[in-house]
Scaffold this motif. Structure first.
Motif, mmCIF file in Angstrom:
data_model
loop_
_atom_site.group_PDB
_atom_site.id
_atom_site.type_symbol
_atom_site.label_atom_id
_atom_site.label_comp_id
_atom_site.label_asym_id
_atom_site.label_seq_id
_atom_site.Cartn_x
_atom_site.Cartn_y
_atom_site.Cartn_z
ATOM 1 N N UNK A 117 0.839 -1.205 0.000
ATOM 2 C CA UNK A 117 0.000 0.000 0.000
ATOM 3 C C UNK A 117 0.868 1.246 0.000
ATOM 4 N N UNK A 118 1.905 1.245 0.821
ATOM 5 C CA UNK A 118 2.823 2.385 0.895
ATOM 6 C C UNK A 118 3.469 2.646 -0.462
ATOM 7 N N UNK A 119 3.939 1.600 -1.123
ATOM 8 C CA UNK A 119 4.592 1.757 -2.425
ATOM 9 C C UNK A 119 3.606 2.265 -3.478
ATOM 10 N N UNK A 120 2.390 1.744 -3.484
ATOM 11 C CA UNK A 120 1.393 2.172 -4.470
ATOM 12 C C UNK A 120 1.004 3.631 -4.250
ATOM 13 N N UNK A 121 0.796 4.024 -3.003
ATOM 14 C CA UNK A 121 0.459 5.422 -2.715
ATOM 15 C C UNK A 121 1.611 6.355 -3.062
ATOM 16 N N UNK A 122 2.816 5.925 -2.774
ATOM 17 C CA UNK A 122 3.985 6.742 -3.100
ATOM 18 C C UNK A 122 4.118 6.927 -4.608
ATOM 19 N N UNK A 123 3.861 5.881 -5.351
ATOM 20 C CA UNK A 123 3.917 5.958 -6.808
ATOM 21 C C UNK A 123 2.854 6.920 -7.344
ATOM 22 N N UNK A 124 1.653 6.818 -6.812
ATOM 23 C CA UNK A 124 0.583 7.729 -7.240
ATOM 24 C C UNK A 124 0.899 9.176 -6.892
ATOM 25 N N UNK A 125 1.472 9.410 -5.720
ATOM 26 C CA UNK A 125 1.851 10.768 -5.329
ATOM 27 C C UNK A 125 2.939 11.328 -6.231
ATOM 28 N N UNK A 126 3.907 10.501 -6.602
ATOM 29 C CA UNK A 126 4.980 10.957 -7.494
ATOM 30 C C UNK A 126 4.418 11.323 -8.864
ATOM 31 N N UNK A 127 3.483 10.514 -9.349
ATOM 32 C CA UNK A 127 2.853 10.821 -10.641
ATOM 33 C C UNK A 127 2.051 12.118 -10.558
ATOM 34 N N UNK A 128 1.339 12.318 -9.461
ATOM 35 C CA UNK A 128 0.557 13.542 -9.292
ATOM 36 C C UNK A 128 1.477 14.759 -9.205
ATOM 37 N N UNK A 129 2.603 14.634 -8.526
ATOM 38 C CA UNK A 129 3.562 15.738 -8.429
ATOM 39 C C UNK A 129 4.108 16.126 -9.805
ATOM 40 N N UNK A 130 4.445 15.124 -10.616
ATOM 41 C CA UNK A 130 4.927 15.411 -11.977
ATOM 42 C C UNK A 130 3.843 16.091 -12.803
ATOM 43 N N UNK A 131 2.623 15.623 -12.682
ATOM 44 C CA UNK A 131 1.511 16.216 -13.424
ATOM 45 C C UNK A 131 1.281 17.662 -13.000
ATOM 46 N N UNK A 132 1.346 17.916 -11.692
ATOM 47 C CA UNK A 132 1.165 19.282 -11.192
ATOM 48 C C UNK A 132 2.276 20.208 -11.654
ATOM 49 N N UNK A 133 3.504 19.724 -11.639
ATOM 50 C CA UNK A 133 4.627 20.541 -12.113
ATOM 51 C C UNK A 133 4.454 20.895 -13.590
ATOM 52 N N UNK A 134 3.989 19.941 -14.366
ATOM 53 C CA UNK A 134 3.760 20.180 -15.782
ATOM 54 C C UNK A 134 2.674 21.234 -15.987
ATOM 55 N N UNK A 135 1.607 21.165 -15.203
ATOM 56 C CA UNK A 135 0.539 22.152 -15.295
ATOM 57 C C UNK A 135 1.011 23.551 -14.879
ATOM 58 N N UNK A 136 1.817 23.606 -13.830
ATOM 59 C CA UNK A 136 2.337 24.895 -13.365
ATOM 60 C C UNK A 136 3.222 25.523 -14.436
ATOM 61 N N UNK A 137 4.086 24.694 -15.060
ATOM 62 C CA UNK A 137 4.932 25.229 -16.134
ATOM 63 C C UNK A 137 4.095 25.721 -17.311
#
Length: 66
Positions: A39-59
Motif C-alpha cells: 500500500x505504501x509503495x502504491x500510494x507513493x507511486x501515485x503521489x509521485x505521478x501527481x507531483x509530476x503532473x502538477x509541475x507540468x501544469x504549473x509550467x
C-alpha cells in the motif's frame, strides 16, 4: 503499479529512493508487513505521478502568462 504491489521495495529502488526501499524491504520481510508495504509503495507511486503532473501544469500556466 504491478511492481509496487508485487515487490514494493523494488518500486522504491527503481525510482531512486534507496533508503526508503531498504526500510520497505525490512517491513516486507514479515508476512504481516507485506500488505502495508504494498500500500505504501502504491500510494507513493501515485503521489509521485501527481507531483509530476502538477509541475507540468504549473509550467504550462506560467508559459501562457508570458
Amino acid at each position: 503499479m504491478l511492481l509496487a504491489i508485487l515487490l514494493p521495495f523494488l518500486s522504491f529502488m527503481v525510482r531512486g529512493k534507496i533508503l526508503t526501499g531498504i526500510v520497505c524491504l525490512i517491513l516486507q520481510i514479515t508476512v504481516i508487513g507485506w500488505l502495508p508495504a504494498a500500500i505504501w509503495a502504491a500510494l507513493s507511486l501515485n503521489n509521485a505521478r501527481a507531483d509530476r503532473r502538477n509541475e507540468k501544469l504549473i509550467r504550462a500556466v506560467k508559459q501562457n502568462q508570458r
